[in-house]
Scaffold this active site. Structure first.
Site, mmCIF file in Angstrom:
data_model
loop_
_atom_site.group_PDB
_atom_site.id
_atom_site.type_symbol
_atom_site.label_atom_id
_atom_site.label_comp_id
_atom_site.label_asym_id
_atom_site.label_seq_id
_atom_site.Cartn_x
_atom_site.Cartn_y
_atom_site.Cartn_z
ATOM 1 N N GLN A 66 -24.597 -38.723 2.839
ATOM 2 C CA GLN A 66 -25.686 -38.773 3.807
ATOM 3 C C GLN A 66 -26.985 -39.228 3.140
ATOM 4 O O GLN A 66 -27.080 -39.293 1.916
ATOM 5 C CB GLN A 66 -25.882 -37.392 4.432
ATOM 6 C CG GLN A 66 -26.071 -36.281 3.418
ATOM 7 C CD GLN A 66 -25.533 -34.946 3.881
ATOM 8 O OE1 GLN A 66 -25.551 -34.645 5.061
ATOM 9 N NE2 GLN A 66 -25.071 -34.133 2.955
ATOM 10 N N HIS A 102 -33.349 -18.342 7.905
ATOM 11 C CA HIS A 102 -32.560 -17.673 6.870
ATOM 12 C C HIS A 102 -32.530 -16.156 7.053
ATOM 13 O O HIS A 102 -31.478 -15.528 6.870
ATOM 14 C CB HIS A 102 -33.104 -18.046 5.489
ATOM 15 C CG HIS A 102 -32.844 -19.469 5.113
ATOM 16 N ND1 HIS A 102 -33.833 -20.320 4.668
ATOM 17 C CD2 HIS A 102 -31.709 -20.211 5.143
ATOM 18 C CE1 HIS A 102 -33.314 -21.512 4.427
ATOM 19 N NE2 HIS A 102 -32.025 -21.466 4.720
ATOM 20 N N GLY A 120 -15.944 -27.208 3.604
ATOM 21 C CA GLY A 120 -15.800 -25.852 4.125
ATOM 22 C C GLY A 120 -14.541 -25.672 4.950
ATOM 23 O O GLY A 120 -13.894 -24.613 4.901
ATOM 24 N N ASP A 129 -23.642 -21.995 7.792
ATOM 25 C CA ASP A 129 -24.963 -22.628 7.728
ATOM 26 C C ASP A 129 -24.739 -24.134 7.738
ATOM 27 O O ASP A 129 -24.953 -24.827 6.745
ATOM 28 C CB ASP A 129 -25.697 -22.174 6.468
ATOM 29 C CG ASP A 129 -27.092 -22.763 6.358
ATOM 30 O OD1 ASP A 129 -27.572 -23.345 7.352
ATOM 31 O OD2 ASP A 129 -27.692 -22.662 5.272
#
Length: 282
Positions: free
Chosen positions: A31, A62, A139, A156
């Site tokens: 990216q 957070h 993930g 996240d």
């Protein structure tokens, strides 16, 4: 420099942030990374033109995505973070002294190294904590192949485009559910439901099939524009019913001082959903 940066996440709605100074602009294998200075929000990190984190308001996101499940659980020892390359999520989890191990799975090593160099205040030394184990991996692949169990799992993720797309699928949620210990809690980033209703609706459809208690909670993060942000919540236990005074006791026992957004009262109120969000949750 006084260029204006257009965020291109939404096709029919855009926000603009003034870049008083461009600090970094480059493309990784996954990216495009940019960091620029904004007079209100400090340093701003974007991935492929989408705001990920700012120094000015990162604490809201957070704190709410970590302390809400951890204090509701009350006895979390092992925590899994999917994503979170800037280190802010790990920073907040590691404030809980009772947490013995944090596994953080980030697909892009460049984001971690970049954040250490250009946004060090967000991780605040979390990457040096001996309880943190960083895995550079996808993930979705991790939850499909790992055999470990976790008390709290925090997704996240970026928005469901590019590398983050697989983290919003039914199969990913099903495999992540298998990584939860008994009484474990799964929380997810689910965007701004006013502008991204399908993101929350899809997650909640999957959660209702997987968990006895499937819902969402909200927080207002200024740079995630378009209304309050939603976080998915899934568990088979009764953690959401934890009384406010118990949360206060756990917060004190954990030594959580100096928080800027999370309070036990906000924790409880965050689950009170306006009508349009409640309908998306189902």
């Amino acid at each position: 420099m006084n260029d204006w940066i257009d965020e291109t996440l939404h096709p029919d709605y855009r926000q603009r942030l003034r870049a008083a100074r461009m600090i970094y602009d480059s493309r990784t294998d996954h990216q495009r990374l940019q960091v620029f200075e904004n007079p209100v929000f400090g340093r701003v990190l974007t991935l492929d033109g989408v705001v990920q984190v700012t120094e000015g308001d990162e604490y809201i996101y957070h704190e709410m995505l970590t302390h809400t499940p951890l204090l509701a659980h009350g006895a979390a020892r092992r925590v899994l973070i999917i994503g979170g390359g800037d280190g802010g999520m790990a920073r907040e989890v590691l404030r809980h002294g009772a947490v013995e191990e944090v596994v953080m799975v980030e697909i892009d090593a460049s984001v971690v190294e970049f954040s250490k160099k250009w946004l060090p205040g967000i991780s605040a030394g979390a990457f040096d904590d001996q309880r943190l184990r960083l895995e550079i991996a996808d993930g979705a692949d991790y939850v499909a192949t790992a055999d470990a169990r976790f008390d709290v799992i925090i997704i996240d993720s970026t928005d469901p485009i590019g590398p983050g797309e697989t983290l919003f699928t039914d199969s990913f949620y099903g495999r992540t559910r298998q990584r939860l210990a008994d009484g474990g809690i799964l929380v997810t980033q689910n965007g701004v439901p006013f502008l991204q209703p399908e993101e929350l609706r899809g997650t909640m459809r999957a959660f209702r099939a997987l968990f006895a208690d499937a819902t969402a909670y909200l927080a207002t993060v200024p740079t995630y524009a378009g209304g309050p942000m939603a976080f998915g919540w899934g568990t088979d236990g009764q953690a959401r019913e934890t009384p406010e005074q118990v949360l206060e006791g756990r917060m004190g026992a954990a030594g959580l001082t100096g928080l800027r957004y999370y309070t036990p009262a906000v924790h409880k109120a965050a689950f009170a959903l306006p009508g349009y969000v409640s309908r998306l949750v189902g």
